[in-house]
Design a protein around this motif. Structure first.
Motif, PDB file in Angstrom:
ATOM      1  N   ALA A  36     -54.108 -38.329 -27.074  1.00 46.17           N
ATOM      2  CA  ALA A  36     -52.875 -38.206 -27.848  1.00 46.17           C
ATOM      3  C   ALA A  36     -53.124 -37.622 -29.227  1.00 46.17           C
ATOM      4  O   ALA A  36     -52.212 -37.083 -29.843  1.00 46.17           O
ATOM      5  CB  ALA A  36     -52.214 -39.575 -27.975  1.00 46.17           C
ATOM      6  N   ALA A  93     -58.494 -39.598 -30.890  1.00 43.68           N
ATOM      7  CA  ALA A  93     -58.713 -40.139 -29.549  1.00 43.68           C
ATOM      8  C   ALA A  93     -59.665 -39.239 -28.764  1.00 43.68           C
ATOM      9  O   ALA A  93     -60.546 -39.728 -28.046  1.00 43.68           O
ATOM     10  CB  ALA A  93     -57.382 -40.294 -28.812  1.00 43.68           C
ATOM     11  N   ARG A  96     -58.613 -49.188 -30.021  1.00 47.42           N
ATOM     12  CA  ARG A  96     -57.535 -48.579 -30.816  1.00 47.42           C
ATOM     13  C   ARG A  96     -57.355 -47.100 -30.503  1.00 47.42           C
ATOM     14  O   ARG A  96     -56.279 -46.550 -30.691  1.00 47.42           O
ATOM     15  CB  ARG A  96     -57.820 -48.783 -32.299  1.00 47.42           C
ATOM     16  N   ALA A 153     -54.360 -51.016 -21.120  1.00 45.00           N
ATOM     17  CA  ALA A 153     -54.401 -49.572 -20.940  1.00 45.00           C
ATOM     18  C   ALA A 153     -53.911 -49.212 -19.550  1.00 45.00           C
ATOM     19  O   ALA A 153     -54.178 -49.921 -18.585  1.00 45.00           O
ATOM     20  CB  ALA A 153     -55.819 -49.056 -21.150  1.00 45.00           C
ATOM     21  N   ARG A 154     -53.193 -48.118 -19.450  1.00 48.26           N
ATOM     22  CA  ARG A 154     -52.728 -47.636 -18.150  1.00 48.26           C
ATOM     23  C   ARG A 154     -53.889 -47.013 -17.398  1.00 48.26           C
ATOM     24  O   ARG A 154     -54.766 -46.400 -17.986  1.00 48.26           O
ATOM     25  CB  ARG A 154     -51.635 -46.592 -18.330  1.00 48.26           C
ATOM     26  N   GLY A 167     -57.385 -45.973 -27.580  1.00 44.83           N
ATOM     27  CA  GLY A 167     -56.636 -45.883 -26.335  1.00 44.83           C
ATOM     28  C   GLY A 167     -57.462 -45.844 -25.065  1.00 44.83           C
ATOM     29  O   GLY A 167     -56.914 -45.611 -23.990  1.00 44.83           O
ATOM     30  N   LEU A 201     -53.408 -55.693 -28.457  1.00 41.36           N
ATOM     31  CA  LEU A 201     -53.171 -54.361 -27.905  1.00 41.36           C
ATOM     32  C   LEU A 201     -52.717 -54.468 -26.456  1.00 41.36           C
ATOM     33  O   LEU A 201     -53.186 -55.334 -25.717  1.00 41.36           O
ATOM     34  CB  LEU A 201     -54.446 -53.525 -27.986  1.00 41.36           C
ATOM     35  N   SER A 236     -59.560 -47.240 -21.838  1.00 41.17           N
ATOM     36  CA  SER A 236     -59.372 -48.384 -20.957  1.00 41.17           C
ATOM     37  C   SER A 236     -60.549 -49.348 -21.093  1.00 41.17           C
ATOM     38  O   SER A 236     -61.620 -48.981 -21.579  1.00 41.17           O
ATOM     39  CB  SER A 236     -59.267 -47.924 -19.498  1.00 41.17           C
ATOM     40  N   ARG A 240     -59.291 -56.965 -26.488  1.00 44.14           N
ATOM     41  CA  ARG A 240     -57.975 -56.309 -26.456  1.00 44.14           C
ATOM     42  C   ARG A 240     -56.867 -57.329 -26.724  1.00 44.14           C
ATOM     43  O   ARG A 240     -55.974 -57.080 -27.527  1.00 44.14           O
ATOM     44  CB  ARG A 240     -57.760 -55.641 -25.096  1.00 44.14           C
TER      45      ARG A 240
END
Length: 151
Positions: free
Chosen positions: A52, A56, A12, A44-45, A14, A41, A16, A36
């Motif tokens: 952010a 996080a 959550r 992740a990139r 963010g 969700l 990876s 995930r």
């Protein structure tokens, strides 16, 4: 599917799948990716991106250890009375207390008064190990109701 709470929190936040697997010592494909998907969700990139939110960034500065402790790896203030200094992080030009962020992550509200650790482990910022004045007062009132107040 039974999802480990520490994996869910990092997902959550963010991180990876690979970052979570490396941090927690689990398999990214067999453990993190299914969690995930179960949480709904998005993937992740790849690549490093700035945090952010202060929350996080908090997850990027902790190292899990035995007993559910999360040891702070980030910077510390030089406040007197705090062994080793209080864990802090800077975000958006402001300084935040890692203990207050941990409390907010656990209870979903801002802490009232000082945030205290219940575990006593130096450097621990585990959200489950925090309490504020409201919780301490409620605990004290409960003990007084059960065992009788001080006479």
């Amino acid at each position: 599917m039974n999802i480990r709470p520490d994996i869910a929190e990092l997902l959550r936040a963010g991180l990876s799948d690979r970052a979570i697997a490396a941090r927690l010592g689990v398999d990214a494909t067999k453990t993190v990716a299914p969690a995930r998907r179960a949480l709904g969700l998005p993937t992740a990139r790849s690549g490093r991106k700035p945090a952010a939110t202060p929350e996080a960034l908090f997850w990027q500065r902790v190292q899990p250890t035995d007993g559910g402790h999360l040891i702070w790896t980030g910077s510390r203030c030089r406040a007197s009375g705090a062994q080793g200094g209080c864990p802090t992080l800077r975000y958006g030009g402001r300084q935040y207390s890692a203990w207050r962020i941990a409390f907010r992550l656990r209870y979903g509200r801002a802490p009232e008064g000082k945030v205290a650790l219940v575990c006593g482990v130096d450097g621990c910022v585990a959200p489950d190990h925090t309490e504020d004045r409201r919780i301490r007062e409620r605990t004290s009132a409960t003990f007084d109701a059960i065992f009788g107040g001080a006479s």
